[in-house]
Every structure is written in C-alpha cells, then in structure tokens.
Design a protein around this motif. Structure first.
Motif, PDB file in Angstrom:
ATOM      1  N   THR A 232      -0.699  14.061  17.797  1.00  0.00           N
ATOM      2  CA  THR A 232      -1.665  14.964  18.435  1.00  0.00           C
ATOM      3  C   THR A 232      -1.364  15.109  19.923  1.00  0.00           C
ATOM      4  O   THR A 232      -1.363  16.218  20.465  1.00  0.00           O
ATOM      5  N   ALA A 233      -1.103  13.977  20.584  1.00  0.00           N
ATOM      6  CA  ALA A 233      -0.803  14.016  22.017  1.00  0.00           C
ATOM      7  C   ALA A 233       0.452  14.840  22.297  1.00  0.00           C
ATOM      8  O   ALA A 233       0.515  15.601  23.273  1.00  0.00           O
ATOM      9  N   ALA A 234       1.465  14.699  21.430  1.00  0.00           N
ATOM     10  CA  ALA A 234       2.702  15.461  21.625  1.00  0.00           C
ATOM     11  C   ALA A 234       2.450  16.958  21.477  1.00  0.00           C
ATOM     12  O   ALA A 234       3.033  17.774  22.214  1.00  0.00           O
ATOM     13  N   MET A 235       1.582  17.350  20.549  1.00  0.00           N
ATOM     14  CA  MET A 235       1.271  18.778  20.387  1.00  0.00           C
ATOM     15  C   MET A 235       0.462  19.290  21.583  1.00  0.00           C
ATOM     16  O   MET A 235       0.671  20.411  22.041  1.00  0.00           O
ATOM     17  N   ILE A 236      -0.462  18.469  22.088  1.00  0.00           N
ATOM     18  CA  ILE A 236      -1.206  18.857  23.299  1.00  0.00           C
ATOM     19  C   ILE A 236      -0.226  19.082  24.451  1.00  0.00           C
ATOM     20  O   ILE A 236      -0.299  20.075  25.185  1.00  0.00           O
ATOM     21  N   ASN A 237       0.727  18.153  24.597  1.00  0.00           N
ATOM     22  CA  ASN A 237       1.670  18.202  25.716  1.00  0.00           C
ATOM     23  C   ASN A 237       2.710  19.304  25.578  1.00  0.00           C
ATOM     24  O   ASN A 237       3.478  19.546  26.508  1.00  0.00           O
ATOM     25  N   SER A 238       2.734  19.993  24.429  1.00  0.00           N
ATOM     26  CA  SER A 238       3.684  21.093  24.263  1.00  0.00           C
ATOM     27  C   SER A 238       3.271  22.337  25.048  1.00  0.00           C
ATOM     28  O   SER A 238       4.053  23.279  25.179  1.00  0.00           O
ATOM     29  N   GLY A 239       2.028  22.339  25.569  1.00  0.00           N
ATOM     30  CA  GLY A 239       1.549  23.512  26.305  1.00  0.00           C
ATOM     31  C   GLY A 239       0.632  23.123  27.449  1.00  0.00           C
ATOM     32  O   GLY A 239       0.650  21.994  27.937  1.00  0.00           O
ATOM     33  N   GLU A 240      -0.208  24.065  27.837  1.00  0.00           N
ATOM     34  CA  GLU A 240      -1.098  23.846  28.974  1.00  0.00           C
ATOM     35  C   GLU A 240      -2.406  23.187  28.531  1.00  0.00           C
ATOM     36  O   GLU A 240      -2.727  23.156  27.339  1.00  0.00           O
ATOM     37  N   ARG A 241      -3.144  22.658  29.496  1.00  0.00           N
ATOM     38  CA  ARG A 241      -4.486  22.138  29.238  1.00  0.00           C
ATOM     39  C   ARG A 241      -5.447  22.879  30.153  1.00  0.00           C
ATOM     40  O   ARG A 241      -5.172  23.068  31.338  1.00  0.00           O
ATOM     41  N   MET A 242      -6.573  23.278  29.609  1.00  0.00           N
ATOM     42  CA  MET A 242      -7.567  23.973  30.416  1.00  0.00           C
ATOM     43  C   MET A 242      -8.373  22.959  31.227  1.00  0.00           C
ATOM     44  O   MET A 242      -8.511  21.795  30.833  1.00  0.00           O
ATOM     45  N   ASP A 243      -8.918  23.431  32.331  1.00  0.00           N
ATOM     46  CA  ASP A 243      -9.654  22.550  33.245  1.00  0.00           C
ATOM     47  C   ASP A 243     -11.004  23.188  33.567  1.00  0.00           C
ATOM     48  O   ASP A 243     -11.065  24.255  34.178  1.00  0.00           O
ATOM     49  N   PHE A 244     -12.066  22.542  33.123  1.00  0.00           N
ATOM     50  CA  PHE A 244     -13.417  23.048  33.367  1.00  0.00           C
ATOM     51  C   PHE A 244     -14.153  22.241  34.437  1.00  0.00           C
ATOM     52  O   PHE A 244     -15.380  22.280  34.518  1.00  0.00           O
TER      53      PHE A 244
ATOM     54  N   SER B 130      -4.633  16.620  13.287  1.00  0.00           N
ATOM     55  CA  SER B 130      -3.908  16.806  14.554  1.00  0.00           C
ATOM     56  C   SER B 130      -3.853  18.274  14.954  1.00  0.00           C
ATOM     57  O   SER B 130      -3.889  18.607  16.145  1.00  0.00           O
ATOM     58  N   SER B 131      -3.825  19.187  13.980  1.00  0.00           N
ATOM     59  CA  SER B 131      -3.822  20.618  14.274  1.00  0.00           C
ATOM     60  C   SER B 131      -5.129  21.027  14.954  1.00  0.00           C
ATOM     61  O   SER B 131      -5.130  21.668  16.011  1.00  0.00           O
ATOM     62  N   ILE B 132      -6.234  20.644  14.351  1.00  0.00           N
ATOM     63  CA  ILE B 132      -7.539  21.000  14.914  1.00  0.00           C
ATOM     64  C   ILE B 132      -7.735  20.351  16.282  1.00  0.00           C
ATOM     65  O   ILE B 132      -8.108  21.003  17.264  1.00  0.00           O
ATOM     66  N   MET B 133      -7.471  19.049  16.349  1.00  0.00           N
ATOM     67  CA  MET B 133      -7.839  18.303  17.555  1.00  0.00           C
ATOM     68  C   MET B 133      -6.883  18.563  18.711  1.00  0.00           C
ATOM     69  O   MET B 133      -7.291  18.485  19.871  1.00  0.00           O
ATOM     70  N   SER B 134      -5.621  18.910  18.440  1.00  0.00           N
ATOM     71  CA  SER B 134      -4.726  19.219  19.560  1.00  0.00           C
ATOM     72  C   SER B 134      -5.238  20.435  20.321  1.00  0.00           C
ATOM     73  O   SER B 134      -5.228  20.458  21.558  1.00  0.00           O
ATOM     74  N   LYS B 135      -5.712  21.448  19.586  1.00  0.00           N
ATOM     75  CA  LYS B 135      -6.234  22.653  20.258  1.00  0.00           C
ATOM     76  C   LYS B 135      -7.535  22.344  20.990  1.00  0.00           C
ATOM     77  O   LYS B 135      -7.752  22.805  22.114  1.00  0.00           O
ATOM     78  N   LYS B 136      -8.409  21.569  20.351  1.00  0.00           N
ATOM     79  CA  LYS B 136      -9.717  21.299  20.955  1.00  0.00           C
ATOM     80  C   LYS B 136      -9.594  20.396  22.184  1.00  0.00           C
ATOM     81  O   LYS B 136     -10.309  20.583  23.178  1.00  0.00           O
TER      82      LYS B 136
END
Length: 425
Positions: free
Chosen positions: A59-71, A182-188
C-alpha cells in the motif's frame, strides 16, 4: 532486482521483502515490469495471500507512486467515507453535505459505476452543469468555502493503483483481499484525509457475498488506515436488497434530495445517519447531532452550495427516461426477496450502468421499487417501474429480474435483516 525473482518468491509462498515490493511497484508504474509479469504476480498473491506487513508495504509503495494531497490549510478536521459499492447506494449524496453541516470537511473522491454497481460521479452528473473533474486547487477551494466536495480523483494519486486495477479486471485477480484493500486504501491515504469510515457491503448485490470475507476485508483496511496514521473504522452493511427505492442515476439523485428535505426511505436515512455519526466521532466532532442537522435544513443548504460550487444547478429538472414499463406482482402475499444483484443487473441493462469504463450511461435509466421485503402485496399491484430511453432493452431487464423477486403466501412471518451487520474498529 528483477520481476521473475519476485514472482517466484510469491509463487513459492515466501514473504516479499520491503525492497522487492518497492521495486516491483515502481518498476511496473514506469513500464519496466510488463503487464504479463504483473499479472503473474497478482495471481500468485491471489492464490497465496500476503501478511499484514506485506500489505502495508504494498500500500505504501502504491501511495508513493504519485502525489499526496495536503489539507493542512483547512480549519476543519477532515473526514471521508468509502463504500465498496452496491445497488441503490446513493449514501454519499446526502452524507457529504450532512457531515459538512456538522463541522467537518469532507473530501470525497468518488468513482464511476461498472457493471451492476452504480457510481457516485455518474449520479451527480445527472444534475445539469455539474462537473466531476476539479483541479487540486479547485477542490481545496470548494472544501474551504462549502465544507464538502465530491469529485474524481486526479491522475496523480496512486497511479500504480490505476494501472494495477485495470490489469486485475482482465486477469481474474480482482477478488484478492490484499489487492482490494491496498487498492482502496492507497487512494484514500494519498487523498490526505485525517479520518475514514468504510462502508463494506455484504450480500448478493455487493462485491463481498458473505460476512466472513467482508469482515476480513474490513479488518485489513482498518489496519492499513491505522498503520498509515488515518483514524479508520468500518461498518459492514446489508446489500442483499437495494438501498432505498431507486437504482439509477437521476432517480437516485431525486431520492437523495428527498432525504435532505427530511423525508426519503427509512433505510437510506438510517445508514446515512449511522455513517455520519461514525465520521463525526472519528473527526473529533462526536457532540454534533446529524439527525437534528438533517431535520433543520442545514444539510440541504450545504447540498445546494456544494452542487453550485461545481457548476451544477440544484433547481434544474433532472433527466427523465423517455419510456417506462411497470412490472406487476404475479401473486398476493408477502414479498420476501428483492434481490439486489438482479435489480442492479436489470438497471444496468436498461442503460443506467456501463460494461466498459469508457461507455456512456443514460442518466434517466433505472428502476423504481414500489415495495420492499416484508411488505404485504396484492396480485397485479405494481412492484417495479423500469425506466429507459431504449425500450428494446425492457425484455433483457425483465429477464435479469427472473428469480430475484419472491412472494410467499399471505401471512408468512418475515423479519427484515438489519442494515448494519457489524462494526470493525
């Protein structure tokens, strides 16, 4: 590092190392690992599973494949909800403005329908002028000014998941719980929300058909959220029967507005309020009373502002299908079954859904339900009204309903199943 050694490791039931997972996700995103190699690895994962450590790293690797939003610039705590999908599941529509009216910021990144399950973006696009595609800056602006936004995820969020999701869809590996979670949670998690409530559907109209599988998926996702610093809980909810009295895009928008106006079907109101309370508790706003906010019109005010902020006209007439066909009860008695999958499949065949991601949908197509399980009905009484612009589809829709509607003799005892089946935290 090479793809074949990673495939062999999982084929032979070994635990993948952090380096193997990081490398294979990055290399697949860049195109260095071919689709057929990732297909083989996905099948090995489906057959042999992953432990919690592997799933968290994947999951962490999929998150790190792109950007992260910042609120962090928002003054409100953020809370989001994700549903695993069902029939008549319009809950996001009243829920997002309701939770915003209670003081949270709701960044709801949603998707489109595929097959028999509906998509939130398709529903909202039935509203004239409303647009799903927002830039990150536009999304932040709507969140700051209105408190809730429902829009499509940008291409920059977890791009590895986008590639892998499409691959799983055509290689028979969709059902893997580690890959679903991991698909759902990487995006969330990449979305940047502070808290998340999962609505994991269970039953014929859901992806998870039985309670044990749904419980395993929910627990895996709650653990993933917790491991990544997102306050996460899950409700397991019933999807044996469609939610509410409509399945189809414009029909469900109309019903959602009824809920926001203080009416609507009891099951939709019950689940909306239950999820709202979960979201508010997770966001540290447990003192808010969503039932009161729903009743006093505040949630409706937020709905109107949210729709207008994305170009929609909340007062515009919703699309209506050109043709209708009424399905009447064949006998008198107690309606004991109104199968969610059968209704969803019929609505899809009428044009409410799509077979491929690029297919258009008919905004007015769908099904109205005139009775729910437990109701006493009379022979000849309308049970369903089918809506479509293409009347030649009525026959195949009616065929989809075959066996999905069961009527027991008059007086047969019937106890409806609860909407909320379990809670995982």
């Amino acid at each position: 590092m090479d793809a074949i050694s990673v495939i062999r490791a999982k084929r032979d039931r070994a635990e993948l190392t952090d380096d193997q997972i990081d490398w294979v996700i990055d290399a697949y995103t860049r195109g260095e690992v071919a689709d057929e190699q990732m297909s083989s690895l996905a099948m090995a994962i489906l057959l042999n599973g992953m432990n919690r450590k592997e799933i968290a790293r994947w999951t962490a690797a999929m998150i790190n494949s792109g950007e992260r939003m910042d609120f962090s610039s928002l003054t409100r705590p953020t809370a989001d909800k994700h549903s695993t999908g069902g029939v008549g599941d319009k809950i996001t529509l009243p829920l997002a403005p309701l939770v915003a009216a209670c003081g949270a910021a709701v960044p709801q990144l949603s998707g489109r329908g595929l097959g028999h399950t509906g998509g939130t973006l398709d529903k909202l696009e039935a509203i004239p002028g409303w647009r799903a595609q927002l830039s990150n800056a536009e999304m932040l602006d709507v969140l700051g000014s209105v408190g809730s936004v429902v829009c499509a995820a940008g291409a920059g969020l977890a791009p590895a998941d986008k590639k892998l999701y499409a691959l799983r869809d055509v290689t028979g590996t969709v059902e893997s719980i580690p890959l679903i979670a991991s698909s759902i949670m990487s995006k969330k998690i990449a979305e940047g929300t502070g808290s998340l409530v999962l609505d994991v559907k269970v039953g014929s109209g859901a992806f998870m058909k039985n309670l044990d599988d749904a419980r395993e998926l929910a627990a895996t996702m709650v653990e993933l959220g917790t491991d990544h610093g997102v306050r996460t809980t899950a409700l397991l909810t019933n999807m044996a029967t469609p939610l509410g009295l409509t399945a189809g895009n414009a029909l469900e928008v109309r019903e959602s507005v009824e809920v926001l106006a203080g009416g609507g079907p009891a099951d939709v109101v019950e689940l909306t309020l239950a999820l709202a309370r979960e979201m508010l508790d997770a966001a540290g706003l447990g003192d808010a009373d969503p039932a009161k906010v729903l009743a006093d019109g505040s949630a409706m005010d937020h709905w109107r502002r949210m729709i207008q902020a994305q170009g929609g006209d909340p007062d515009a007439p919703l699309p209506v299908a050109r043709e209708q066909h009424v399905v009447n009860a064949a006998a008198s008695g107690v309606l004991t079954t109104l199968d969610a999958y059968a209704v969803g499949l019929a609505a899809w065949r009428l044009g409410a859904g799509r077979a491929r991601k690029e297919d258009p949908v008919q905004p007015g197509a769908g099904i109205e339900l005139h009775a729910k399980p437990g109701d006493e009905i009379q022979a000849g009484q309308p049970l369903l009204t089918l809506h479509t612009d293409t009347p030649e589809k009525f026959a195949s829709a009616i065929e989809a309903l075959d066996g999905g509607v069961l009527i027991a003799p008059p007086g047969t005892p019937f106890t409806p199943a609860p909407i909320i089946l379990d809670r995982i935290a």
